[in-house]
Scaffold this motif. Sequence first.
Motif, PDB file in Angstrom:
ATOM      1  N   ALA A   9       0.848  -1.187   0.000  1.00  0.00           N
ATOM      2  CA  ALA A   9       0.000   0.000   0.000  1.00  0.00           C
ATOM      3  C   ALA A   9       0.887   1.241   0.000  1.00  0.00           C
ATOM      4  CB  ALA A   9      -0.915   0.004   1.217  1.00  0.00           C
ATOM      5  N   TYR A  42      -2.129  -0.923  -3.538  1.00  0.00           N
ATOM      6  CA  TYR A  42      -3.178   0.021  -3.168  1.00  0.00           C
ATOM      7  C   TYR A  42      -2.504   1.392  -3.155  1.00  0.00           C
ATOM      8  CZ  TYR A  42      -6.232   2.774  -0.145  1.00  0.00           C
ATOM      9  OH  TYR A  42      -7.027   3.770   0.363  1.00  0.00           O
ATOM     10  N   ILE A  74      -6.718   1.714   4.137  1.00  0.00           N
ATOM     11  CA  ILE A  74      -5.628   0.837   3.702  1.00  0.00           C
ATOM     12  C   ILE A  74      -6.011  -0.618   3.963  1.00  0.00           C
ATOM     13  CG2 ILE A  74      -3.225   0.166   4.139  1.00  0.00           C
ATOM     14  CD1 ILE A  74      -2.671   3.084   4.857  1.00  0.00           C
TER      15      ILE A  74
END
Length: 210
Positions: A9, A42, A74
């Motif tokens: 992420a 992400y 997240i």
Amino acid sequence: MKLEGKKIAFLGDSITEGHGLESTEGAYWNLLKKREGLSEIYVDGIGGTRFTKQWMPSENPRHDNEFVSRVKNIPQDADVIVVFGGTNDFGHGDGLLGNRGDKSPHTFYGACDLLIRRLMEHCPGAELVFMTPVHRLVEEQNGRRLQDYVQALRQVAEYYGVPVVDLYATSGIQPKVPVNQERYCPDGLHPNEAGHERIYRRLKGVLESL
């Protein structure tokens, strides 16, 4: 750490969002995904955002999506979380730098501390990695110095044992040198494709060392 198959992420500002690039295909996070075989990424990059919570609303409400307010989005199964920000805390807003040991979200020191703790609570199994701001054309304004924000980020991350990719010290991007600005950071703030290539390589080296 072997990067192939990992889920990473990315939390950031306009550089992560892709400002300065012709397309996000050249973004540091996309280079990492394509070249290292990440299973999933992400990406949450919002231009103008800061770590520090503001006392008064900004003219552009988008800028007030401070990093810690986005932690909840997240994915909790991320293997790694990369945070890249801090230049906007220096650049604009009413937050102060503060002092080491601050816990207030209205100071940069306190906001860094809060962000790390929230990330650890939200994704306790993830490796955290922070990246410092890169050099920019204007690094002193209104009594603020960018290097003080870089130092604050280093200090808070060190307290929590969080690895830091020190782009301020090692990116090779310094727009005060005209030829370097033209090559890596034409607008003096946002790295271009060549600049993102350098960020990717520095980040890759730290991630592989985990």
